[in-house]
Enzyme design. Structure first.
Site, PDB file in Angstrom:
ATOM      1  N   GLU A  14     -36.195  13.021 -21.030  1.00 12.92           N
ATOM      2  CA  GLU A  14     -35.798  11.645 -21.321  1.00 12.92           C
ATOM      3  C   GLU A  14     -36.550  10.720 -20.362  1.00 12.92           C
ATOM      4  O   GLU A  14     -36.416  10.848 -19.144  1.00 12.92           O
ATOM      5  CB  GLU A  14     -34.293  11.465 -21.129  1.00 12.92           C
ATOM      6  CG  GLU A  14     -33.459  12.144 -22.201  1.00 12.92           C
ATOM      7  CD  GLU A  14     -31.968  11.977 -21.975  1.00 12.92           C
ATOM      8  OE1 GLU A  14     -31.239  11.810 -22.964  1.00 12.92           O
ATOM      9  OE2 GLU A  14     -31.522  12.008 -20.799  1.00 12.92           O
ATOM     10  N   HIS A  23     -35.870  12.519 -16.862  1.00 13.13           N
ATOM     11  CA  HIS A  23     -34.717  13.427 -16.843  1.00 13.13           C
ATOM     12  C   HIS A  23     -35.070  14.722 -17.556  1.00 13.13           C
ATOM     13  O   HIS A  23     -35.223  14.753 -18.782  1.00 13.13           O
ATOM     14  CB  HIS A  23     -33.512  12.758 -17.511  1.00 13.13           C
ATOM     15  CG  HIS A  23     -32.305  13.632 -17.535  1.00 13.13           C
ATOM     16  ND1 HIS A  23     -31.375  13.593 -18.549  1.00 13.13           N
ATOM     17  CD2 HIS A  23     -31.874  14.604 -16.670  1.00 13.13           C
ATOM     18  CE1 HIS A  23     -30.432  14.486 -18.304  1.00 13.13           C
ATOM     19  NE2 HIS A  23     -30.722  15.113 -17.175  1.00 13.13           N
ATOM     20  N   ASN A  61     -26.778  13.711 -22.394  1.00 13.29           N
ATOM     21  CA  ASN A  61     -25.500  13.942 -21.717  1.00 13.29           C
ATOM     22  C   ASN A  61     -24.386  13.095 -22.310  1.00 13.29           C
ATOM     23  O   ASN A  61     -23.221  13.505 -22.327  1.00 13.29           O
ATOM     24  CB  ASN A  61     -25.632  13.669 -20.216  1.00 13.29           C
ATOM     25  CG  ASN A  61     -26.292  14.834 -19.500  1.00 13.29           C
ATOM     26  OD1 ASN A  61     -26.347  15.939 -20.016  1.00 13.29           O
ATOM     27  ND2 ASN A  61     -26.804  14.588 -18.308  1.00 13.29           N
ATOM     28  N   ASP A  82     -37.890  19.385   0.894  1.00 18.70           N
ATOM     29  CA  ASP A  82     -36.452  19.456   1.165  1.00 18.70           C
ATOM     30  C   ASP A  82     -36.285  19.428   2.683  1.00 18.70           C
ATOM     31  O   ASP A  82     -37.270  19.311   3.413  1.00 18.70           O
ATOM     32  CB  ASP A  82     -35.818  20.683   0.532  1.00 18.70           C
ATOM     33  CG  ASP A  82     -34.374  20.404   0.083  1.00 18.70           C
ATOM     34  OD1 ASP A  82     -33.601  19.880   0.925  1.00 18.70           O
ATOM     35  OD2 ASP A  82     -34.019  20.704  -1.066  1.00 18.70           O
ATOM     36  N   LYS A 114     -29.568   9.048  -3.231  1.00 21.15           N
ATOM     37  CA  LYS A 114     -30.778   8.686  -3.974  1.00 21.15           C
ATOM     38  C   LYS A 114     -31.373   7.381  -3.439  1.00 21.15           C
ATOM     39  O   LYS A 114     -32.595   7.267  -3.238  1.00 21.15           O
ATOM     40  CB  LYS A 114     -30.461   8.574  -5.472  1.00 21.15           C
ATOM     41  CG  LYS A 114     -30.163   9.907  -6.135  1.00 21.15           C
ATOM     42  CD  LYS A 114     -29.817   9.723  -7.614  1.00 21.15           C
ATOM     43  CE  LYS A 114     -29.401  11.037  -8.277  1.00 21.15           C
ATOM     44  NZ  LYS A 114     -30.473  12.030  -8.365  1.00 21.15           N
ATOM     45  N   SER A 138     -29.241  12.495 -14.033  1.00 23.95           N
ATOM     46  CA  SER A 138     -28.762  12.906 -15.353  1.00 23.95           C
ATOM     47  C   SER A 138     -27.742  11.941 -15.939  1.00 23.95           C
ATOM     48  O   SER A 138     -27.386  12.058 -17.105  1.00 23.95           O
ATOM     49  CB  SER A 138     -28.133  14.306 -15.267  1.00 23.95           C
ATOM     50  OG  SER A 138     -27.078  14.318 -14.322  1.00 23.95           O
TER      51      SER A 138
END
Length: 652
Positions: free
Chosen positions: A457, A445, A495, A342, A402, A424
């Site tokens: 997923e 995911h 989702n 990070d 991203k 997601s």
């Protein structure tokens, strides 16, 4: 003079110069041992042989071992359960197994079981029929009764024998929860008599046990007293109350049937064993057991998706927020070397603290916790990228962020490394647009909380090959997760189906309906938690973002939008639709209507409808994968077999 040894496929038997009999189970063409009807029939013939040899003095003891590297016996053969649920077959089959295990227990010579790896269900029941049990004391040994997860309880005499050895409270606890014990825990309860350090010590220790005619001790009186007289009724009522916190009797009848059996016969192990059959037979043919068997086989089928011989040692996770930090912690827990990236240490430290909490909870011993922490390394500058076998991006759901991350990572990858996003809801093709080789990016995911939800997923874009997706599935399996392959489409599977369900419930609250009533109705239907509590758990900001990504507008003047604007994001902020204290939603009292489950079916209908749409669009390959994916990803009532199975049965 020895009689003719029966011909067997599952078992081998020999007598050595000391007149010790070595009985080994090694099921052909299978990686694990199970007790099929054929295996039990062969064992009957062998036990008759033992009786003859013991009577003639040619056999002084029997040692039961497994020929499989992975374990002892994993239980009965579940593939036979559908046929066995026939009322004309099952009672006699159970009586036959009961009689056989009693004959083993009645043998005049010592019978010793040597256990390594998995010893579960019918395998543990067979071991308990032996006179003495020795287990390897390492992390691979797991002992228990998982039958409750299949809608039944032990049916080969394990109820009474486990109570005799461990006492009523401990024995009932492991049968009611399906919890698997380590070797030391099983020894502490009295289910195992002796521990050895290595599998190669089982034979020597078992030999000594036979020669010394060792016999297992029953539970002490202080433990057995909990099943005596009026106290048994009190203990049974406490067990029902505890079971009620986790499962409703109309959904999962097996725990309650077992408690009823204990209340009748818990002070008499033999009577408990005799009573098993009448209580067991109706459970085996119930819709709950039938659907749970289906879920089991669908889950097992997911294990066949991974690439063969794939190996993963190093993982690099970008993003130390709740999801990224928890993915990194989980990978470290499962033995991977993990670097967590990070912007600075200030952002990474909370993830390391959460990881330590997970390790303490799961690993127990300080040495193991410390070792796991050494596997998890803070990496603010991203030096772990070049060494990693798997790189997982887990930053906020923002397309531009991203893309920027992947543009900076792509050139550093080593050959063959998996490049993955934990998005997601955003289609992979959009994220991969700026990459030199967009085919390298797959989706992995995970679901929150990572340590509890088993689904991953594995998202396939139009650019990916079969080999890349198989590698992603293999990685999910390597860290103990269940992979479901889904096509890149907004929201993917889980989702996509969850959002109409959750937003439909939120709309009801916006109209003034009780959030407590809505949540209670969903739980009465069979969901693990209600949709409003779930929205708070996911995070209202995340819910709003995913809703927007999927084209569901969140009106500006709504309570939902106002909560997000005020920073009241649910559990993580201490308040959302509910106030949260110590991780629990604070709910008010509400009067419940008679047909609470009917309201639950109404609430769940949008989820079921959308599951049908998703299958029709080819987001998943078929309805079976949709059912198991929704169960693993949302907790959708397993006893119903999945949303599509429930609809087909007229129950959703």
């Amino acid at each position: 003079m020895q009689s003719q040894l029966p011909q067997t496929r599952y078992w081998s038997f020999r007598i050595d110069v000391e007149q010790l009999g070595w009985l080994t189970i090694d099921r052909p063409d299978a990686s694990v041992n199970t007790l099929s009807r054929e295996a039990i029939a062969e064992l009957e013939s062998l036990v008759a042989h033992f009786e003859e040899l013991a009577a003639s003095g040619e056999l002084i003891g029997v040692i039961l071992l497994s020929g499989k590297e992975g374990g002892f016996i994993a239980g009965a053969d579940i593939s036979e359960f559908d046929a066995m649920s026939d009322f004309s077959i099952l009672p006699e089959a159970l009586k036959r197994a009961h009689a056989l295990f009693q004959r083993i227990e009645n043998l005049k010579i010592p019978v010793v079981a040597g256990i390594h790896g998995f010893c579960l269900g019918g395998g543990l029941e067979l071991a308990l029929a032996c006179h003495y049990r020795i287990a390897v004391n390492n992390d691979k040994t797991r002992i228990g009764f998982p039958e409750v997860n299949l809608g039944i309880f032990p049916g080969f005499g394990g109820t009474g024998r486990s109570i005799r050895q461990a006492g009523p409270v401990d024995a009932m606890q492991i049968m009611l929860t399906g919890r698997m014990l380590r070797a030391g825990q099983a020894r502490g309860m009295g289910l195992v008599d002796k521990l050895v350090r290595h599998r190669d010590m089982l034979r020597w220790e078992a030999r000594k046990a036979v020669l010394q005619k060792r016999k297992s001790r029953e539970a002490p009186f202080a433990k057995r007293a909990m099943a005596m007289g009026p106290i048994r009724g009190y203990v049974a009522s406490k067990m029902r109350a505890e079971a009620g916190k986790k499962a409703r009797p109309e959904h999962y009848p097996a725990p309650y049937a077992l408690i009823d059996l204990f209340e009748k016969h818990g002070d008499d192990p033999r009577a408990m064993i005799r009573g098993e059959i009448d209580a067991f037979v109706p459970l085996m043919s119930s819709s709950t057991a039938t659907n749970l068997r289906r879920v089991f086989f669908l889950s097992e089928g997911l294990k066949k998706q991974g690439a063969k011989n794939a190996r993963f040692a190093r993982v690099h996770v970008i993003g130390a927020g709740v999801m990224g930090g928890d993915i990194a912690a989980w990978c470290a827990l499962r033995g991977m070397a993990v670097t967590l990236q990070d912007l600075d240490m200030e952002r990474i430290k909370p993830a390391l603290d959460r990881a330590k909490g997970l390790f303490k909870k799961r690993l127990k011993k300080k040495r193991e916790v410390d070792t796991a922490m050494l596997r998890l390394e803070a990496d603010p500058v991203g030096k772990g990228v070049a060494r990693a076998d798997v790189i997982i991006e887990a930053v906020v759901e923002n397309l531009e962020i991203k893309r920027k991350i992947f543009a900076g990572v792509e050139e550093k990858l080593k050959a063959g490394a998996i490049l993955a996003t934990n998005t997601s809801s955003i289609e992979l093709e959009r994220i991969a647009e700026g990459l030199q080789d967009p085919s390298r990016l797959i989706g992995l995911h995970f679901f929150n909380p990572v340590a509890q939800l088993p689904l991953v997923e594995v998202i396939r874009s139009a650019f990916n090959s079969d080999e890349q997706i198989a590698a992603g599935a293999a990685f999910a399996l390597a860290i103990g997760k269940s992979p479901v392959v889904v096509k890149s489409a907004p929201g993917f599977l889980v989702n996509r189906v969850l959002m109409p369900y959750m937003l439909g419930a939120v709309e009801r609250v916006e109209r003034g309906e009780s959030k407590e009533l809505i949540d209670a109705a969903a739980v009465a239907f069979g969901m693990p938690m209600g949709p409003i509590e779930l929205m708070d758990t996911v995070g209202l900001d995340v819910g709003k973002s995913v809703a927007t990504e999927l084209g569901h507008a969140v009106p500006e003047g709504s309570k939902f939008a106002a909560l997000v604007a005020a920073g009241k994001l649910g559990r993580k902020s201490g308040e959302g639709f509910y106030k949260w204290e110590k991780g629990k939603a604070q709910k008010g009292d509400v009067s419940l209507p008679p047909d609470l489950a009917g309201l639950g079916r109404e609430l769940v209908k949008p989820l079921v409808d959308m599951t049908e749409v998703v299958v029709g669009e080819g987001v998943v390959a078929n309805g079976d994968l949709a059912d198991i994916g929704v169960i693993l990803g949302t907790g959708f009532a397993p006893f119903l077999g999945g949303p599509l199975k429930a609809r087909a049965d007229g129950r959703a």
